[in-house]
Structures are given as C-alpha cells and as structure tokens.
Design a protein around this motif. Structure first.
Motif, PDB file in Angstrom:
ATOM      1  N   PHE A  12      36.834  17.278  81.946  1.00 40.56           N
ATOM      2  CA  PHE A  12      36.922  17.394  83.801  1.00 40.56           C
ATOM      3  C   PHE A  12      36.509  16.005  83.205  1.00 40.56           C
ATOM      4  CE2 PHE A  12      37.929  21.631  83.509  1.00 40.56           C
ATOM      5  CZ  PHE A  12      38.962  22.334  84.482  1.00 40.56           C
ATOM      6  N   ASP A  13      36.631  14.915  84.888  1.00 41.33           N
ATOM      7  CA  ASP A  13      35.853  13.970  85.184  1.00 41.33           C
ATOM      8  C   ASP A  13      34.294  14.127  85.359  1.00 41.33           C
ATOM      9  OD1 ASP A  13      38.021  12.686  84.167  1.00 41.33           O
ATOM     10  OD2 ASP A  13      39.215  12.424  86.516  1.00 41.33           O
ATOM     11  N   VAL A  14      33.920  15.367  86.032  1.00 39.89           N
ATOM     12  CA  VAL A  14      33.153  15.728  87.019  1.00 39.89           C
ATOM     13  C   VAL A  14      32.912  16.857  86.976  1.00 39.89           C
ATOM     14  CG1 VAL A  14      31.640  15.289  89.195  1.00 39.89           C
ATOM     15  CG2 VAL A  14      33.265  13.295  88.894  1.00 39.89           C
ATOM     16  N   TRP A  15      30.834  16.886  86.508  1.00 40.46           N
ATOM     17  CA  TRP A  15      30.620  18.660  86.399  1.00 40.46           C
ATOM     18  C   TRP A  15      29.685  18.440  87.536  1.00 40.46           C
ATOM     19  CZ3 TRP A  15      31.704  22.099  83.674  1.00 40.46           C
ATOM     20  CH2 TRP A  15      32.805  22.471  83.315  1.00 40.46           C
ATOM     21  N   PHE A  16      29.139  19.761  87.939  1.00 42.08           N
ATOM     22  CA  PHE A  16      28.416  19.502  89.499  1.00 42.08           C
ATOM     23  C   PHE A  16      27.661  21.038  88.374  1.00 42.08           C
ATOM     24  CE2 PHE A  16      31.717  17.504  91.668  1.00 42.08           C
ATOM     25  CZ  PHE A  16      30.404  16.315  91.930  1.00 42.08           C
ATOM     26  N   GLY A  17      26.154  21.042  88.583  1.00 34.24           N
ATOM     27  CA  GLY A  17      25.377  21.838  88.806  1.00 34.24           C
ATOM     28  C   GLY A  17      24.545  22.687  89.979  1.00 34.24           C
ATOM     29  N   VAL A  18      24.878  23.851  90.240  1.00 32.25           N
ATOM     30  CA  VAL A  18      23.540  24.728  90.928  1.00 32.25           C
ATOM     31  C   VAL A  18      22.787  25.895  90.111  1.00 32.25           C
ATOM     32  CG1 VAL A  18      24.562  26.532  92.433  1.00 32.25           C
ATOM     33  CG2 VAL A  18      26.452  25.166  92.096  1.00 32.25           C
ATOM     34  N   SER A  19      22.080  24.975  90.319  1.00 33.31           N
ATOM     35  CA  SER A  19      20.427  25.530  90.226  1.00 33.31           C
ATOM     36  C   SER A  19      19.677  26.242  90.535  1.00 33.31           C
ATOM     37  CB  SER A  19      19.999  24.239  89.069  1.00 33.31           C
ATOM     38  OG  SER A  19      20.793  23.450  88.338  1.00 33.31           O
ATOM     39  N   ARG A  20      18.856  27.163  89.801  1.00 34.73           N
ATOM     40  CA  ARG A  20      18.414  28.258  90.398  1.00 34.73           C
ATOM     41  C   ARG A  20      16.644  27.146  90.588  1.00 34.73           C
ATOM     42  NH1 ARG A  20      13.701  31.879  88.977  1.00 34.73           N
ATOM     43  NH2 ARG A  20      14.619  31.724  87.044  1.00 34.73           N
ATOM     44  N   LYS A  21      16.266  27.247  91.438  1.00 36.17           N
ATOM     45  CA  LYS A  21      14.547  26.485  91.899  1.00 36.17           C
ATOM     46  C   LYS A  21      13.706  27.740  90.805  1.00 36.17           C
ATOM     47  CE  LYS A  21      15.709  23.432  95.704  1.00 36.17           C
ATOM     48  NZ  LYS A  21      14.825  23.569  97.168  1.00 36.17           N
ATOM     49  N   PRO A  22      12.703  27.076  90.377  1.00 35.13           N
ATOM     50  CA  PRO A  22      11.660  27.554  89.829  1.00 35.13           C
ATOM     51  C   PRO A  22      11.294  29.124  90.245  1.00 35.13           C
ATOM     52  CG  PRO A  22      11.047  25.336  89.356  1.00 35.13           C
ATOM     53  CD  PRO A  22      12.563  25.767  90.677  1.00 35.13           C
ATOM     54  N   ALA A  23      11.338  28.599  91.890  1.00 35.04           N
ATOM     55  CA  ALA A  23       9.856  30.059  92.707  1.00 35.04           C
ATOM     56  C   ALA A  23      11.575  30.794  93.115  1.00 35.04           C
ATOM     57  CB  ALA A  23       9.014  29.152  93.249  1.00 35.04           C
ATOM     58  N   ALA A  24      12.233  30.853  92.856  1.00 31.05           N
ATOM     59  CA  ALA A  24      13.497  31.393  93.819  1.00 31.05           C
ATOM     60  C   ALA A  24      13.854  32.795  92.932  1.00 31.05           C
ATOM     61  CB  ALA A  24      14.715  30.422  93.568  1.00 31.05           C
ATOM     62  N   SER A  25      14.206  33.670  93.498  1.00 32.62           N
ATOM     63  CA  SER A  25      14.457  35.292  93.256  1.00 32.62           C
ATOM     64  C   SER A  25      15.798  34.832  92.035  1.00 32.62           C
ATOM     65  CB  SER A  25      15.196  35.519  94.116  1.00 32.62           C
ATOM     66  OG  SER A  25      15.903  37.037  93.729  1.00 32.62           O
ATOM     67  N   LEU A  26      15.607  35.154  90.755  1.00 27.66           N
ATOM     68  CA  LEU A  26      16.673  35.522  90.131  1.00 27.66           C
ATOM     69  C   LEU A  26      17.731  36.354  90.588  1.00 27.66           C
ATOM     70  CD1 LEU A  26      18.313  34.444  87.643  1.00 27.66           C
ATOM     71  CD2 LEU A  26      16.744  37.133  86.329  1.00 27.66           C
ATOM     72  N   GLU A  27      17.829  37.258  91.342  1.00 24.82           N
ATOM     73  CA  GLU A  27      18.610  38.473  91.882  1.00 24.82           C
ATOM     74  C   GLU A  27      19.645  37.824  92.982  1.00 24.82           C
ATOM     75  OE1 GLU A  27      20.930  42.014  92.813  1.00 24.82           O
ATOM     76  OE2 GLU A  27      19.958  41.391  90.434  1.00 24.82           O
ATOM     77  N   MET A  28      18.816  37.226  94.056  1.00 17.78           N
ATOM     78  CA  MET A  28      19.717  36.814  95.034  1.00 17.78           C
ATOM     79  C   MET A  28      20.627  35.227  94.328  1.00 17.78           C
ATOM     80  SD  MET A  28      20.166  36.462  98.125  1.00 17.78           S
ATOM     81  CE  MET A  28      18.482  37.532  98.799  1.00 17.78           C
ATOM     82  N   PHE A  29      19.684  34.768  93.226  1.00 17.21           N
ATOM     83  CA  PHE A  29      20.767  33.247  92.744  1.00 17.21           C
ATOM     84  C   PHE A  29      22.313  33.470  91.959  1.00 17.21           C
ATOM     85  CE2 PHE A  29      21.919  30.300  89.800  1.00 17.21           C
ATOM     86  CZ  PHE A  29      21.347  29.220  90.358  1.00 17.21           C
ATOM     87  N   THR A  30      22.002  35.092  91.910  1.00 15.70           N
ATOM     88  CA  THR A  30      23.141  35.666  90.584  1.00 15.70           C
ATOM     89  C   THR A  30      24.046  36.204  91.686  1.00 15.70           C
ATOM     90  OG1 THR A  30      21.228  36.345  88.864  1.00 15.70           O
ATOM     91  CG2 THR A  30      22.870  36.653  88.485  1.00 15.70           C
TER      92      THR A  30
END
Length: 336
Positions: free
Chosen positions: A83-101
């Motif tokens: 693939f030519d381009v990769w995008f990362g959807v990343s959790r912010k430090p203070a965000a809930s891991l459960e919601m981000f997952t």
C-alpha cells in the motif's frame, strides 16, 4: 478454538506488542483482520492504534477527521504491505481504552468487509471515523431525546425477541452494535439487522445515517426491520422494557446489557422521566437487495463523500420476510 472477534483480537494484539527491554522508539505492528489492517503501538508513548493501508493519493492532513479521545494521522514509517499510504487511528493518552477499542473494532470490521475500488474503501474508512467523531461528542449526562428514547425501545424490542427465540444472551449482547455506534444495530457472523422505529400513524420515516448503512457486501445478508408503535398509557415504557430484558438476560448477559445501555446513554437516574408507553402496531422486515430503494457507497459517484437521507418505508413496495427466520442465523430456533 473459537475465532476471536475484532474487539478481542485487537486487545490481544496490543498486549502482544507490550514493550520489552529491547523495544526501540517508533511503530511496532502486527497484521490483524483481512488484508490492509495492522494493530500497532507507537513507542515511547505506548499509544494503541489501528493502522490501515490504501493505494491512493495521500490527502492533506487537514482532510483527516479528529475526535474526542482519538487522533488520525498519516503514518510514514509503517510497513508498506503493498500500500502507498498508511493511516493510524490512535488513542489519546487520557481516553478510555474500552471506548477506543469499540471504535477500532468497528472500523476494522467495516474496512475488512469493504470490497472493490481503493478510493471507495478509503471513503468508507473516513465515514466510520466521522460517525464515531459525532458519537463521542454527544453529551452523556442527560435524558435521551424523544427520538433516541424511541430508537432504543425499538432495539430493545429486538433484543427481547431474540431472547424469546432462544439466542444465548451473551451472543445477543455481542451482536447488538447499535449502542456502540455500529454500522448496523445487530451484526452477526453473516446476517445484519438495522432497526427503524416510528410512532407516525401516516408514513414511515426512516433516517439512514450513511451511504454504508444499507450497502450489502459479499457474504453478508442485510435486513431492515421496520417497527411501528403507538403511544398508549398502559403499554410498556422504556424503563419497563429495560427491566424485562435485565430479567431475561440473567447473569450471562447482564454485563453486556449494562455496557450497551451505558453506551446508548440510558441512565436509571432518569428512568422516571420516560413516561411514554409504546404499543406494537406493525412490523415489516425487508431484505436489502437490488430492488430496495437506497443510496449506497458502492453506487454513489466518488465525488459524493458522505450522505444522510430519509426513506418512507410505507412506499417501499417489495416482498417482506419473516423476522423469526432471520433470528435462526443468530442462533435462535423457529417456533412450531
């Protein structure tokens, strides 16, 4: 051994990428899902991320949506994987891991199911992120609006029917994706059901939230369940339906139920404010096929990046199907 669902697979992948004494700064990733996706952790910050690759012209950074609890960026040092381009959807430090997952699992499932041309797959990726952006900006400490109250009652009515058909409570709570901003309200292994509820006596307005919601994909069957209710003082209210489901779900479904109610914005503290009673009046179930009127990602011009629209289901003149037969795909049994 049972296959992991996307939620469990992501958590397992992120755990496997935990730092060691030899971990260097930068991305550590492993393949996940089908094809273009990788679970990743970026060090030294240790932020969990879902990486998705595309063969497209890279967009400007300002075109990438951002949201409460997560960030979206172009990833320059991720593996190419063709693939030519990769995008990362990343959790912010203070965000809930459960919601981000929950969000990452939804994006993973949606992207893994997308077929065909790269640009369309990329727009579907952006569409789900924008949907989560709006979802996470909703206030959580308030009474549900009348529309949200009716929508949740409709989904709980479906949960109640699934329980009565013998589908295990834990399976139902896993398939029930509406409260977690899923693409459709119920998503099984091969069958999806989107629920639309109305109290309108004339016409059946159904708001479709995206081009992807009624877009059928290879290997999956999509159904739309139209439920009409009337307001009756003696009929079950939203809190009454919640209590019915709690009793039927038992210990095996209680944790999943309470999590879904929380995600839907339902709080027992506001129970006394939900006084409307909903009496079932009519039910129609459509299988989404070529003849069903809709706007979809697979048929819309590429210049149409997103759309919301309204259908009048009373004007849809195609054959309906038996909802009980759909439930069999979720693990239910037909009643004699």
């Amino acid at each position: 051994m049972a296959l992991l669902n996307e939620h469990e697979e992501l958590l397992s992948a992120w755990r496997s990428l935990s730092p060691t004494s030899e971990t260097s700064d930068g991305w550590r990733t492993i393949p996940i899902g089908v094809g273009r996706c990788r679970a990743g952790v970026r060090f030294p910050a240790g932020e969990e991320a879902l990486l998705v690759g595309f063969s497209i012209t890279a967009p400007a950074a300002t075109d990438l949506p951002q949201g409460r609890g997560f960030s979206v960026s172009r990833v320059g040092d991720a593996p190419s994987g063709g693939f030519d381009v990769w995008f990362g959807v990343s959790r912010k430090p203070a965000a809930s891991l459960e919601m981000f997952t929950l969000m990452a699992a939804d994006i993973l499932a949606s992207v893994s199911a997308a077929k065909g041309e790269e640009q369309r797959a990329y727009y579907q990726f952006l569409s789900r992120i924008r949907s989560w952006q709006q979802f996470m900006e909703r206030p959580r400490d308030r009474r549900l609006s009348d529309e949200e109250e009716l929508g949740l009652f409709g989904e709980l009515s479906m949960v109640n029917r699934l329980l009565d058909c013998g589908v295990p409570p834990s399976v139902i709570m896993e398939c029930w994706k509406g409260p977690a901003n899923g693409l459709r309200d119920f998503m099984g292994e091969t069958h999806d059901v989107e629920v639309k509820a109305t109290i309108s006596p004339n016409g059946f307005p159904a708001r479709i939230s995206s081009l992807e919601q009624l877009d059928d994909v290879a290997g999956r069957s999509v159904f739309l369940a139209a439920l009409r209710f009337s307001l009756q003082d003696a009929a079950p209210s939203l809190p009454a339906m919640v209590e019915v489901i709690r009793q039927k779900a038992g210990d095996h479904g209680r944790i999943g139920l309470e999590r879904n109610l929380l995600l839907a914005g339902y709080d027992d503290a506001h129970a006394s404010e939900y006084v409307r009673g909903f009496e079932p009046m009519d039910e129609r179930v459509f299988q989404i096929k070529e003849a069903f009127p809709r706007l979809t990602r697979s048929t819309a011009p590429l210049a149409v990046r997103a759309a919301k629209y309204e259908l009048d289901l009373d004007l849809v003149d195609i054959a309906t199907v038996d909802l009980e037969e759909v439930f069999v795909a979720f693990g239910g049994e037909l009643k004699p």
